[in-house]
Write an enzyme that holds these catalytic residues in place. Structure first.
Site, mmCIF file in Angstrom:
data_model
loop_
_atom_site.group_PDB
_atom_site.id
_atom_site.type_symbol
_atom_site.label_atom_id
_atom_site.label_comp_id
_atom_site.label_asym_id
_atom_site.label_seq_id
_atom_site.Cartn_x
_atom_site.Cartn_y
_atom_site.Cartn_z
ATOM 1 C CG LEU A 290 35.603 -38.337 23.409
ATOM 2 C CD1 LEU A 290 36.281 -39.200 22.359
ATOM 3 C CD2 LEU A 290 35.172 -37.010 22.807
ATOM 4 C CG ASP A 291 28.521 -37.340 25.494
ATOM 5 O OD1 ASP A 291 28.872 -37.314 26.696
ATOM 6 O OD2 ASP A 291 27.933 -36.395 24.934
ATOM 7 N N PRO A 292 29.276 -41.722 25.029
ATOM 8 C CG PRO A 292 28.064 -43.114 26.476
ATOM 9 C CD PRO A 292 28.381 -41.666 26.201
#
Length: 296
Positions: free
Chosen positions: A37-39
């Site tokens: 998952l992206d930050p």
């Protein structure tokens, strides 16, 4: 420590950093997540610990579900709210209506080809795409085949901070970039768009409501899910003692010795001390072979 930890990933931290923090909190060395998952994205991050890392590949392949907020009128370099504005137009609600959005979403159901964002971790010639993007180097991005299993409008158009937005639920195959889907939906509507926010609500069989936070982990208020939960979609077979010995030793078998199955079969010892994952032999017709044997 063996099992699956269901973490509600917070914003502002990478998936790898989440795994490292879990390792420190639980004092375990072997760990891995089942889908980045992206930050800025929150939601279900499935972290396999110990022997459960042997099923990471299967969970990575599983479908995911998300709830995304799409902002209309503005496109960005990263296709989400973190990027710089590329295009901005003034919109009125009469330009894009709810019925138009719903009919457009229907067009995105099914198999399609998607081009990953410029700012993504996809590798081209040994380098991440975001590395090329930061250097201002243009490279051809590899196309990938994805499947949108379901897409639904859950909150129609509303005005937030001067931007028209709407919320969708999406169920999709692995490797789908929801921020790219957001910009593609905007393009189909005839307006620039980007993904304003995103939360993963399901990863394989695991749901957001079953996840714990770092705060609850620190209090010791958590439970590990057995690794067999990751495999529950496949049929299970408990063999006789003689056949079990052959299976535990990794025998290639005639398919007639095992129940009929399509993709994979879980063979489980009667004592539940081990499981084997069998699949059809790719070179020997009528035969099956072990893909993995896991001692529990």
């Amino acid at each position: 420590m063996d099992g699956i930890l269901l973490l509600h990933k917070p914003a502002g931290i990478t998936s790898r950093q989440c795994v490292s923090k879990v390792q420190r909190l639980l004092q375990t060395k072997k760990a891995g997540h089942t889908g980045t998952l992206d930050p800025g994205v929150t939601g279900v991050l499935t972290i396999c610990l110990g022997k459960a890392t042997k099923v990471v590949e299967y969970l990575t392949e599983s479908d995911k579900a998300y709830q995304a907020v799409i902002a209309l009128g503005t496109s960005t370099t990263t296709e989400d709210a973190e990027g710089e504005i590329v295009e901005k137009v003034e919109l009125t609600k009469s330009q894009v209506n709810e019925m138009n959005i719903m009919s457009t979403l229907e067009r995105f159901k099914g198999s399609m080809t998607q081009i990953p964002p410029l700012y993504s971790a996809v590798k081209v010639k040994g380098k991440r795409l975001y590395e090329y993007a930061r250097q201002g180097i243009e490279v051809e991005r590899p196309k990938r085949n994805i499947v949108i299993k379901d897409i639904e409008l859950v909150e129609p158009l509303y005005d937030k901070d001067g931007q028209w937005m709407f919320t969708i639920d999406v169920t999709c195959s692995k490797g789908t970039y929801i921020r790219t889907l957001a910009t593609d939906i905007g393009r189909a509507l005839g307006v620039p768009a980007h993904m304003h926010s995103l939360i993963r609500t399901r990863s394989g069989p695991f749901l957001l409501q079953d996840c714990v936070t770092f705060a609850t982990i620190e209090k010791g208020d958590y439970e590990l899910t057995p690794l067999t939960k990751a495999l529950e979609a496949w049929p299970v077979f408990v063999p006789s003692a003689n056949l079990a010995e052959k299976i535990r030793n990794g025998a290639v078998l005639s398919k007639d010795l095992l129940p009929s199955f399509q993709e994979r079969l879980i063979v489980e010892a009667e004592s539940q001390e081990w499981i084997a994952i069998y699949r059809h032999h790719s070179e020997k017709e009528g035969m099956v072979k072990p893909e993995k044997i896991i001692v529990l």
